[in-house]
Structures are given as C-alpha cells and as structure tokens.
Design an enzyme around this catalytic site. Structure first.
Site, PDB file in Angstrom:
ATOM      1  N   LYS A 221       0.821  -1.211   0.000  1.00  0.00           N
ATOM      2  CA  LYS A 221       0.000   0.000   0.000  1.00  0.00           C
ATOM      3  C   LYS A 221       0.860   1.268   0.000  1.00  0.00           C
ATOM      4  O   LYS A 221       2.065   1.242   0.248  1.00  0.00           O
ATOM      5  CB  LYS A 221      -0.955  -0.005   1.194  1.00  0.00           C
ATOM      6  CG  LYS A 221      -2.123  -0.971   0.989  1.00  0.00           C
ATOM      7  CD  LYS A 221      -3.197  -0.833   2.045  1.00  0.00           C
ATOM      8  CE  LYS A 221      -4.412  -1.684   1.694  1.00  0.00           C
ATOM      9  NZ  LYS A 221      -5.464  -1.623   2.734  1.00  0.00           N
ATOM     10  N   ARG A 255      -3.486 -10.311   5.196  1.00  0.00           N
ATOM     11  CA  ARG A 255      -4.098 -10.346   3.870  1.00  0.00           C
ATOM     12  C   ARG A 255      -3.084  -9.782   2.883  1.00  0.00           C
ATOM     13  O   ARG A 255      -2.728  -8.596   2.965  1.00  0.00           O
ATOM     14  CB  ARG A 255      -5.392  -9.523   3.867  1.00  0.00           C
ATOM     15  CG  ARG A 255      -6.136  -9.508   2.531  1.00  0.00           C
ATOM     16  CD  ARG A 255      -7.389  -8.657   2.625  1.00  0.00           C
ATOM     17  NE  ARG A 255      -8.115  -8.631   1.356  1.00  0.00           N
ATOM     18  CZ  ARG A 255      -7.882  -7.756   0.375  1.00  0.00           C
ATOM     19  NH1 ARG A 255      -6.936  -6.837   0.522  1.00  0.00           N
ATOM     20  NH2 ARG A 255      -8.588  -7.804  -0.736  1.00  0.00           N
TER      21      ARG A 255
END
Length: 276
Positions: A221, A255
């Site tokens: 991210k 995740r």
C-alpha cells in the site's frame, strides 16, 4: 482463538495468511492480471502451495477514487471464478470481499467460507442479517464514507479511541444478531492519512481488548511506497518489514499479495515468540 469455516475449526492463535485474488481491472497493484481460467487457477494453486489458508476474492476495487461497479457486474466477475476454483480446488476456504448483502448470500450458497466487508454493514444494512443467517465468519473493517469519498474523511478526535468505539458498537450489533465468528480489520489506508496509518500500526495491540481476531491488509500500500519513494511493485520488502511488526503486536491474519514471503514471516516470528 478459532473460527468455524464450513465445519472446520481454524486456529488463529497461530497467525494465518490470506492470499488476495483481485478480479478487477483497476486494482492498484494487480488489476487485470487474472484474465482467464488458467491464470486464475495457476495463481490460486501457487498461493495455496505457498501457505495460504484463505483466498480472498474481490470484484469491486476499493482503492481510493475507484469507479463504482454495479451489482450485476460484480456478480459476473465473481461467481464464475468462484465456481471454477471450487471445481479444481474444492477444499479452498474462499473469502468474498464485498459490501453487498445479496452478493454475500449468493457467494455463500456457491461455497464461500467467509465474508470480508470493507464497510462493516454501513453500505448495506442487510449484511448483518445475511451473516447471521448463514453463520459464516465475518471480517468487519473500519471505513468512513465510501471508496469514492473516504480520503476526504480522514478526520478523527482521537484515532484509536474512535476506532475502538466504532468496533465496540459493531460488535454489540453482531452479538444481538447472534453472529459468532467476527474478525476485526482496522482498515489501513481507508479514510486514513499516511501518518494515521503508522499511528494505527504502532498501537495495533490495543485492538486485543476487543477479544476478537485481528486481520490487517497493508500489502504494497501507499503507506509503504510513498515513504520509500518507490511504487507498489517495489514495495514487497517494506511490506514484509511492516508484517513483522504487526505480527509482534498480535495480528492473527495477514491479507497479502505475496503469500510465500508472508508465510515465511509468520514462521520466523512464531519461532521468535516460542523462544522468548
């Protein structure tokens, strides 16, 4: 600490890895990568062989500013691929990344084992009823607004107190609905600035007061690659570094896009904890 997935008890006291299978053309890292049956099956097989306990499938991009996708299009992207995976790998524990109750219900009927809702019921009031009806594990994430508006709403009186209050209210509703297996996702990157993301990471252990498993999704991210002045493609090493920190703070599920590296991270941190 266990969850019941299709009759199998999954022990989350030993952290697990959830592999991401994006079925959207515009996801920030791997959008459009899995375009045909072979690509999908090859990727799922790779993730399972590399240590994934769960496969998380999403057909609605939730990256900041992503375009809205109709319910029909989400179904068309999602259901045929679910059926394909379960035909070839029938024991796969599939998590469905959706905020729509109808899609959640139909996915469970096809064979999904978990529901992963970025809005914790805020974007579809029927979601809690569907999860209660089918009694599948429910991942509830913190989000303000929608994927289209969330980055304008990264304003908090006190970030950690606000998130803990948010989840406390959601857990109260879930208890009233008799939903048993709930997983908390603090929502890295969702209505949070880079500084807030690192504050969240620094205080992840506070969520243990909720007595629920904790899932995080920070793989590749912007909170990583913006700091490193790189890109999502170059953010694997940074991702692993932050995964290590999160595991030391008590996270139960990672995740991730890169299952092998995450699974190795879990193995090493578990060895470290066993020899304190």
């Amino acid at each position: 600490m266990t969850i019941n997935c299709k009759g199998s008890l999954i022990d989350l006291s030993s952290p697990k890895v959830m592999g991401i299978l994006n079925l959207t053309p515009d996801s920030f890292y791997d959008g459009g990568k899995h375009k045909d049956a072979k690509a999908v099956l090859d990727q799922v097989e790779l993730m399972l062989n590399n240590g994934a306990t769960f496969i998380d499938m999403g057909a609605y991009s939730s990256r900041p500013g992503a375009e809205h996708v109709s319910e029909d299009e989400e179904m068309q992207r999602l259901f045929p691929v679910m059926e394909l995976i379960l035909k070839h790998f029938p024991s796969t524990l599939i998590s469905i990344d959706t905020f729509r109750a109808n899609i959640a219900a139909q996915s469970i009927e096809i064979g999904a084992a978990l529901i992963n809702d970025i809005s914790a019921g805020n974007l579809d009031a029927k979601m809690f009823d569907v999860v209660a009806q089918y009694q599948v594990p429910y991942i509830m994430m913190h989000l303000k607004g929608t994927p289209q508006s969330m980055q304008k709403q990264a304003v908090y009186d006190d970030l950690m107190k606000d998130l803990l209050l948010y989840f406390s209210k959601k857990l109260h509703i879930a208890r009233d609905k008799k939903i048993n297996d709930i997983i908390i996702d603090p929502g890295f990157g969702f209505a949070k600035t880079t500084e807030q993301n690192y504050q969240l990471l620094n205080h992840l252990n506070m969520f243990q007061t909720l007595r629920k498993p904790i899932l995080i999704g920070l793989s590749r991210k912007s909170m990583i690659y913006k700091i490193l002045k790189s890109s999502p493609k170059e953010a694997l090493n940074g991702t692993t570094a932050l995964h290590s920190i999160a595991l030391l703070k008590g996270v139960n599920i990672l995740r991730v896009h890169d299952v092998k590296e995450a699974f190795e991270c879990v193995q090493l941190i578990e060895k470290l904890k066993a020899n304190t």
